[in-house]
Design a protein around this motif. Sequence first.
Motif, PDB file in Angstrom:
ATOM      1  N   PHE A 106       0.805  -1.216  -0.049  1.00 10.28           N
ATOM      2  CA  PHE A 106       0.166   0.032  -0.025  1.00 10.28           C
ATOM      3  C   PHE A 106       0.811   1.167   0.077  1.00 10.28           C
ATOM      4  O   PHE A 106       0.609   2.240  -0.850  1.00 10.28           O
ATOM      5  N   GLY A 107       1.803   1.249   0.874  1.00  6.94           N
ATOM      6  CA  GLY A 107       2.823   2.485   0.863  1.00  6.94           C
ATOM      7  C   GLY A 107       3.696   2.569  -0.668  1.00  6.94           C
ATOM      8  O   GLY A 107       3.646   3.777  -0.957  1.00  6.94           O
ATOM      9  N   GLY A 108       3.849   1.374  -1.096  1.00  9.23           N
ATOM     10  CA  GLY A 108       4.618   1.769  -2.647  1.00  9.23           C
ATOM     11  C   GLY A 108       3.384   2.302  -3.499  1.00  9.23           C
ATOM     12  O   GLY A 108       4.023   3.066  -4.107  1.00  9.23           O
ATOM     13  N   GLU A 109       2.418   1.840  -3.240  1.00  7.91           N
ATOM     14  CA  GLU A 109       1.377   2.361  -4.234  1.00  7.91           C
ATOM     15  C   GLU A 109       1.207   3.637  -3.903  1.00  7.91           C
ATOM     16  O   GLU A 109       0.927   4.585  -4.975  1.00  7.91           O
ATOM     17  N   THR A 110       1.058   4.255  -2.682  1.00  2.00           N
ATOM     18  CA  THR A 110       0.749   5.786  -2.652  1.00  2.00           C
ATOM     19  C   THR A 110       1.996   6.651  -2.800  1.00  2.00           C
ATOM     20  O   THR A 110       1.776   7.581  -3.455  1.00  2.00           O
ATOM     21  N   VAL A 111       3.314   6.024  -2.380  1.00  2.00           N
ATOM     22  CA  VAL A 111       4.332   6.774  -3.115  1.00  2.00           C
ATOM     23  C   VAL A 111       4.267   7.150  -4.505  1.00  2.00           C
ATOM     24  O   VAL A 111       4.564   8.168  -5.055  1.00  2.00           O
ATOM     25  N   LEU A 112       3.926   5.848  -4.994  1.00  2.00           N
ATOM     26  CA  LEU A 112       3.880   5.986  -6.573  1.00  2.00           C
ATOM     27  C   LEU A 112       2.779   7.118  -6.960  1.00  2.00           C
ATOM     28  O   LEU A 112       3.186   7.887  -8.074  1.00  2.00           O
ATOM     29  N   ALA A 113       1.656   6.928  -6.447  1.00  2.00           N
ATOM     30  CA  ALA A 113       0.502   7.814  -6.917  1.00  2.00           C
ATOM     31  C   ALA A 113       0.935   9.319  -6.427  1.00  2.00           C
ATOM     32  O   ALA A 113       0.798  10.329  -7.471  1.00  2.00           O
ATOM     33  N   ALA A 114       1.479   9.585  -5.578  1.00  2.71           N
ATOM     34  CA  ALA A 114       1.926  10.843  -5.250  1.00  2.71           C
ATOM     35  C   ALA A 114       3.268  11.304  -6.211  1.00  2.71           C
ATOM     36  O   ALA A 114       3.216  12.734  -6.626  1.00  2.71           O
ATOM     37  N   LEU A 115       4.110  10.307  -6.598  1.00  2.00           N
ATOM     38  CA  LEU A 115       5.112  10.875  -7.581  1.00  2.00           C
ATOM     39  C   LEU A 115       4.398  11.050  -9.126  1.00  2.00           C
ATOM     40  O   LEU A 115       4.866  12.080  -9.732  1.00  2.00           O
ATOM     41  N   LEU A 116       3.331  10.418  -9.601  1.00  2.00           N
ATOM     42  CA  LEU A 116       2.880  10.412 -10.643  1.00  2.00           C
ATOM     43  C   LEU A 116       2.176  11.961 -10.457  1.00  2.00           C
ATOM     44  O   LEU A 116       1.987  12.271 -11.675  1.00  2.00           O
ATOM     45  N   LEU A 117       1.669  12.304  -9.455  1.00  2.00           N
ATOM     46  CA  LEU A 117       0.976  13.520  -9.448  1.00  2.00           C
ATOM     47  C   LEU A 117       1.743  14.883  -9.442  1.00  2.00           C
ATOM     48  O   LEU A 117       1.618  15.708 -10.306  1.00  2.00           O
ATOM     49  N   THR A 118       2.958  14.519  -9.124  1.00  2.00           N
ATOM     50  CA  THR A 118       4.121  15.669  -9.000  1.00  2.00           C
ATOM     51  C   THR A 118       4.930  15.886 -10.114  1.00  2.00           C
ATOM     52  O   THR A 118       5.032  16.661 -10.797  1.00  2.00           O
ATOM     53  N   LEU A 119       5.513  14.270 -10.528  1.00  2.00           N
ATOM     54  CA  LEU A 119       6.527  14.381 -11.163  1.00  2.00           C
ATOM     55  C   LEU A 119       6.381  13.187 -12.467  1.00  2.00           C
ATOM     56  O   LEU A 119       6.819  12.103 -12.028  1.00  2.00           O
ATOM     57  N   PRO A 120       5.193  13.403 -13.412  1.00  2.00           N
ATOM     58  CA  PRO A 120       4.725  12.197 -14.008  1.00  2.00           C
ATOM     59  C   PRO A 120       6.001  11.506 -15.086  1.00  2.00           C
ATOM     60  O   PRO A 120       5.515  10.674 -15.419  1.00  2.00           O
TER      61      PRO A 120
END
Lengths: 80, 239
Positions: free
Chosen positions: B187-201
Amino acid sequence: MGEIGAIGLFASAAMISLAIAAFGAALAEGRTAEAAMNALWRQPEVAGRIFMFMILALAFMEALALFVFALVFVLVGRVA
Amino acid sequence: MTEFMSAAAEGTGDHGSEVLFTLFGLDVTPAITTMWAIMALIIIFSFIVTRTLERVPRTRLQAAVELIFESLEELFKGILGDRARGYLPLLISFFLFIVVSNYSGLIPGAGHFKGFLAPTSRWGVTAGLAVIVFFSQQYFGIKEKGLGYFKHFVDPPFLAPLMLPLGILEELVKPFSLSLRLFANIFGGETVLAALLLTLPVLVPISVLALEVIFGLVQAMIFTMLAAVYFANATAEEH
């Protein structure tokens, strides 16, 4: 910017607690990896067992940081 | 940041846990439908592999699967010793299921399509796996050692009233930490990934994706190895 508000304070608190947890876990995992590397250098023939026990030990430290993450997420989801 | 956090909390709160339909009065969520698909995949794969078994592997598929199986067997023999054989079916099933579940979250579209979500990113799924580990540990312990299994709850007998609550607490904490570790990792990995995709896609998420590929395997290994350690502790002969 102006005022931060209660939710802003709460988000900062969540991020700071995550940072502290990550700091502690990184410190502990660094020490473990260092010890494992030393052991590996002394006895390369038991590399498999060293790797296994290192991963097992790392799992416990990492879990502490992840507990904080889960807790933060639950609390943020409840407040925000 | 607050907006992102609340969006992420809401998004992950509602997104994965909406009820698709009910079956016999039970809610079916995307994690469950994906689990069905994964179970079908593993069953079909096992069926294809074991259909044409030969003593000396002649097909590449059998050779590859035997290689994986033997390295896993070697790993568990390091923990359980010669008794490892009896526990292999359970442990390797755990490993296969968790690995495929973790990697299913990396398939493009996971979490966006209806009914498709990495099952191990839900606490309910990992908690179910941990409960299986908990009960099979008690079962194996009682099967191997009879009533002597309960002796480890009161290890120094003169400290029994002090050690009994601690021992019971220790047993109950095990499935909790086992499940939370796996769930929080994925879950944490997915959240970090989502945050990164929002800011630096662009390009940046690749590094986290690569890490996730490693973590998916490592977490499955840790779960099964810890389960093996628990079984080994429960069934160890006393000296």
